[in-house]
Design an enzyme around this catalytic site. Sequence first.
Site, PDB file in Angstrom:
ATOM      1  CG  HIS A 224      -2.076   0.925   1.147  1.00 48.00           C
ATOM      2  ND1 HIS A 224      -2.260   1.989   2.016  1.00 48.00           N
ATOM      3  CD2 HIS A 224      -3.125   0.983   0.287  1.00 48.00           C
ATOM      4  CE1 HIS A 224      -3.361   2.633   1.704  1.00 48.00           C
ATOM      5  NE2 HIS A 224      -3.907   2.066   0.656  1.00 48.00           N
ATOM      6  CE  LYS A 226      -1.425   4.890  -1.783  1.00 48.73           C
ATOM      7  NZ  LYS A 226      -1.988   4.226  -0.613  1.00 48.73           N
ATOM      8  CG  ASP A 231      19.038  10.667 -10.566  1.00 39.56           C
ATOM      9  OD1 ASP A 231      19.044   9.520 -11.015  1.00 39.56           O
ATOM     10  OD2 ASP A 231      19.032  11.687 -11.279  1.00 39.56           O
ATOM     11  CG  HIS A 402      -7.284   8.401  -0.890  1.00 42.68           C
ATOM     12  ND1 HIS A 402      -6.014   8.133  -1.371  1.00 42.68           N
ATOM     13  CD2 HIS A 402      -7.809   7.198  -0.546  1.00 42.68           C
ATOM     14  CE1 HIS A 402      -5.783   6.836  -1.306  1.00 42.68           C
ATOM     15  NE2 HIS A 402      -6.845   6.242  -0.816  1.00 42.68           N
ATOM     16  CE  LYS A 404      -4.261   6.957   2.154  1.00 42.73           C
ATOM     17  NZ  LYS A 404      -5.484   6.342   2.291  1.00 42.73           N
ATOM     18  CG  ASP A 409      -0.471  20.324  20.667  1.00 43.65           C
ATOM     19  OD1 ASP A 409      -1.705  20.238  20.841  1.00 43.65           O
ATOM     20  OD2 ASP A 409       0.367  19.811  21.430  1.00 43.65           O
TER      21      ASP A 409
END
Length: 484
Positions: A224, A226, A231, A402, A404, A409
């Site tokens: 899952h 991404k 380089d 979507h 996350k 604070d």
Amino acid sequence: MEKFYNILALVGVGLYWFLVAGVTLRVVLKRRAVSVSLAWLMIIYIIPVLGVIFYFLFGELNLGKKRAERAKQMFSPYGEWFDQLHDCQAHLPALMSPQITKIDDLCNHRMSIPALCGNDLSLQRSPNEILRSIIQDIDQAENHIRAVFYIWHNGGLVDAVSSALIQAAKRGVTVRILLDSAGSHRFFKSHWIKMMEQEGIDITQALEVSPWRIFLRRLDLRQHRKIIVIDDKVAYTGSMNMVDPAFFKQNAGVGQWVDVMVRITGPTVNVIAAIHAWDWEVETGDRIMPSFPECIIPSQEKALPIQVVPSGPGMPENLIQQVLTLAINQATKSVCITTPYFVPSDELLEEFKMTAQRGVIVEIIIPKNNDSLMVQWASRSYYDELLNAGIKIYEFDGGLLHTKSVVVDGLYCLVGTVNIDMRSLWLNFELTLAVDNEDFTAEMVELLDSYKALSTVVKKEKWKKRSMRYRFLERVFYLFSPLL
């Protein structure tokens, strides 16, 4: 003859109940959350035969024999590579806030990964900005490109990304792409695969879905993360798959997906590259470690500590949930959470409630409409507890939110691939960044405020008046929430 069939039936029933008793004992002896065990026992008893089969397919964290052996052998050499980062001048605990220092201590002791300073971050909010930025960096690539994604979906600017990778390969850049077999199944059937492989691009299926492997490893275990690294100088990670939302799931009825990615330069890039190398070796057996970071710190004003927090089979168990709990537990003023899938563990749910009950403002932003109806109803089953604890719930109306993230604070934040559900916290290969920087966090606060402006606040009084049908569906899917 009739007597034979009666005996055969009795033997069949006896064998079935022996099997059920054996699986029940296995469920009970596994040390995991009681709610998860009870959910599986319910399925095993309510759904004859199929319940037992489902448990063997999805009930235990089984990476497969070869991958599990590789992961076990890899832990020591990768730990040594991470351990060298402690001698790098970019590891400067004195420049970190007390909050991030505790997260650094946890990740150090559990996986030898320290937080590193000397980074530059760019928060990218729109699909066009993200994809065009990735294309521009690919066009500048000289040596190698590493990528891992859950979903790679043709169409729109993603085709331009694929074309840029082909052009990079033509000029001699080594390109290695790891894609989840289930999430990217359509891409693996597309003409792009042949075009990319013809130019020498190495595309590998992670956790290949095959009927021949159904009892060899857990089928819903997914890659899952991404990540794209260019380089070992530039990296991207965040919530966005390699998709152009204008060409992705247009018929799902939830609107376009809303995501963010973080573009990173600095020593943390090499750590993210090492996570890609880990995933690549688990899948292929080939070790291709990244270069070691230069660790040059321009000035203390540009410290920008980042802690990379990976999770997944073969890595320290429960690490991301521990980091989430630690971050939220340190909040003194506010916590704001965004997640598309909100099905928390019992421990996290209690942490959210306790944080609100000690006077901290706790806000949760989730999509009003979800691409998973089961998750949508399961999420709503928690509303009563959350509202009664004083937690503010926003339902986002501007598409499938979507992103996350967790902002604590207004001082530091977590951003990455991790949903607040058992699948992300316990099962999948995930990645999150803990960022200790007020300027970057201020950008996150501004972004979350824009989400709130497109959301409807769930009112406690109105929520209590929902229909009995809604209440019934919530309770039904709540029973399965530990497995979603």
